[in-house]
Design an enzyme around this catalytic site. Structure first.
Site, PDB file in Angstrom:
ATOM      1  N   THR A 222       0.852  -1.191   0.000  1.00  0.00           N
ATOM      2  CA  THR A 222       0.000   0.000   0.000  1.00  0.00           C
ATOM      3  C   THR A 222       0.890   1.245   0.000  1.00  0.00           C
ATOM      4  OG1 THR A 222      -1.971   0.998   1.008  1.00  0.00           O
ATOM      5  CG2 THR A 222      -0.295   0.180   2.525  1.00  0.00           C
ATOM      6  N   ASN A 223       0.318   2.392   0.321  1.00  0.00           N
ATOM      7  CA  ASN A 223       1.098   3.637   0.323  1.00  0.00           C
ATOM      8  C   ASN A 223       0.682   4.483   1.517  1.00  0.00           C
ATOM      9  OD1 ASN A 223      -1.271   5.251  -0.527  1.00  0.00           O
ATOM     10  ND2 ASN A 223      -1.070   3.974  -2.347  1.00  0.00           N
ATOM     11  N   ARG A 224       1.205   5.692   1.605  1.00  0.00           N
ATOM     12  CA  ARG A 224       1.019   6.495   2.813  1.00  0.00           C
ATOM     13  C   ARG A 224      -0.292   7.287   2.846  1.00  0.00           C
ATOM     14  NH1 ARG A 224       5.668   6.778   5.733  1.00  0.00           N
ATOM     15  NH2 ARG A 224       7.605   6.384   4.623  1.00  0.00           N
ATOM     16  N   SER A 225      -1.144   7.121   1.878  1.00  0.00           N
ATOM     17  CA  SER A 225      -2.360   7.932   1.853  1.00  0.00           C
ATOM     18  C   SER A 225      -3.229   7.655   3.082  1.00  0.00           C
ATOM     19  CB  SER A 225      -3.161   7.611   0.586  1.00  0.00           C
ATOM     20  OG  SER A 225      -4.431   8.212   0.664  1.00  0.00           O
ATOM     21  N   ALA A 290      -5.217   7.227  -3.667  1.00  0.00           N
ATOM     22  CA  ALA A 290      -3.870   6.926  -4.134  1.00  0.00           C
ATOM     23  C   ALA A 290      -3.896   5.479  -4.591  1.00  0.00           C
ATOM     24  CB  ALA A 290      -2.866   7.139  -3.012  1.00  0.00           C
TER      25      ALA A 290
END
Ligand code: CTP
Length: 429
Positions: A222-225, A290
């Site tokens: 995943t990502n930091r969103s 994101a």
């Protein structure tokens, strides 16, 4: 930078409190309304005052509290010209919304019948503004046909009902009857206040959060969103009268009340399917999610064991949802807004994305700048239009950035017909 929530700033909110043990939660609601910028006038029944003192509300709202129908001088406490007005009439006429929370079975019956013999019921009868009721009582009382009929009567007259929640009740039993969370009531009040706003009759789809692409049953990429920007946009669109569909990944944010729908997804593929459905009715798509650009080429059925060596993961590209959506047959006329999260060459990259994805508006932000990007409550963005126009906004709360984005969307929408009748927003939340 302005404080509060736009739809509540300067709004006149009458808060009627009746005699339920949940009356203490009305103090939190009054406080939240006041902090959001509303002018809050509280009316209390005598029974409510067995649980909470008028002084608590007065201290929080900085306004006199309407607690006694017959108190001398009461006729001028709510303002009005020349002191001739009567508190409940003035309150009823000047308020933008009347919220009865908690609403006991008894006050609901009075409101349904039009009885008027206490500060809350007289205010309700004099009121010319929308009514929101948040019932709180024992489960048996709430399910009683008499109460159900009274709630139905109020609803038929246009009241919005904030359904109680299932949980522990004062009786010691558990069931349906707990007063809705003050934050939920606040959401509903915002939606009711804004229902004739500039996005009324429009259907807006917002995506939020980072997608989660599984590797095996316990791991994902995943990502930091944080989802904060997308949620702020969804809430602000609701507060302008739009029927909002929020497509969200599993972010750690409270799900807003008063939306037309919330669709929970995890992967980019699932988000794509949800978007396809939303496209049938959407007037605008605001793509704040994101979306992971890559996913595991194959997902293991079982947990991948540590083993001895390292692990090579082969990734394959996810579809570009915004780009793909431009080719869907039902896309015509939809205002499509993308975000461009960049770490360098902000404007050039954002403009290139706008072209590639044929967008009506790009919201560009440098995620490395201080006060901007992931997990913080503020953002600094530049809006870019396809004709080359640009507008740089200062660092401000994401709630204000949301308003600026929707201002721009509203202008674009003005030139376009609603695609179809927007799905109705819930009368119940
Ligand atoms: N987006 C999308 N589908 C993807 C990736 C991104 O729809 N697979 C959307 C995002 O929601 C955002 C916009 O496209 O509104 C731009 O996202 P961004 O990650 O900045 O751009 P990318 O197209 O992924 O390009 P790059 O990663 O090369 O910067």
């Amino acid at each position: 930078m302005s404080d509060g929530i736009r739809v509540l700033r300067g709004a006149r909110v009458a808060l009627g409190v009746s005699g339920s043990i949940a009356a203490y939660k009305a103090v939190a609601l009054a406080s939240a309304l006041h902090q959001a910028g509303a002018i809050v006038d509280v009316a209390l029944t005598a029974d409510a005052q067995r649980f909470v003192q008028p002084l608590s509300f007065q201290a929080i709202t900085h306004r006199p509290v309407f607690s006694d129908l017959w108190a001398p001088g009461m006729e001028t406490t709510a303002g009005g010209e020349g002191g001739h007005s009567i508190a409940h009439v003035t309150l009823g006429h000047e308020s933008d919304v009347l919220v009865v929370a908690p609403a006991t079975a008894h006050i609901l019956a009075k409101l349904a019948l039009g009885l008027a013999d206490d500060p809350v019921s007289v205010t309700a009868l004099a009121a010319r503004c929308p009514l929101v009721v948040a019932p709180a009582m024992d489960a048996g009382m709430y399910n009683h046909p008499a109460t159900a009929q009274n709630v139905a009567t109020l609803r038929a007259r246009g009241a919005t009902v904030v359904e109680p929640e299932v949980g522990h009740l004062a009786s010691g039993l558990s069931g349906l009857g707990r007063l809705a969370d003050p934050e939920r009531i606040l959401d509903v009040v915002r939606g009711v206040l804004g229902r004739n706003g500039d996005l009324q009759g429009r259907s807006v789809t917002v995506t939020a959060g980072g997608t989660q692409e599984p590797i095996d049953p316990v791991r994902f990429i995943t990502n930091r969103s944080s989802g904060k920007m997308g949620y702020a946009i969804a809430e602000a669109a609701r507060d302008r009268g739009a029927a909002v569909t929020l497509i969200t990944t599993p972010v750690a944010l409270r799900r807003p009340a008063g939306l037309a729908g919330i669709i929970e997804v995890e992967t980019a593929e699932q988000m794509l399917r949800a978007l396809r459905d939303a496209y049938e009715t959407a007037d605008a798509l605001i793509m704040a999610a994101a979306v992971a650009d890559f996913r595991a080429a194959s997902v293991a059925d079982q947990k991948i064991k540590r083993g001895e060596g390292g692990l090579d993961l082969r990734l394959e590209p996810n579809p570009d949802l915004l780009r793909a959506s431009a080719d869907w047959p039902n896309h015509r006329g939809i205002v499509r807004v993308g975000f461009a999260a960049e770490t360098r060459d902000l404007l050039a990259n954002a403009a290139e994305k706008a072209r590639r994805k044929t967008l009506d508006l790009v919201v560009a932000n440098d995620v490395t700048a201080s006060g901007a990007g992931f997990a913080v409550d503020t953002n600094a963005v530049t809006l870019l239009w396809p004709d080359g126009r640009q507008e740089s906004l200062p660092v401000q709360p994401k709630t204000e950035v949301a308003e600026a984005v929707l201002d721009a969307v509203g202008v674009i929408l003005r030139g376009r017909q609603p695609r179809m009748e927007a799905p109705s927003r819930p009368r119940t939340a």
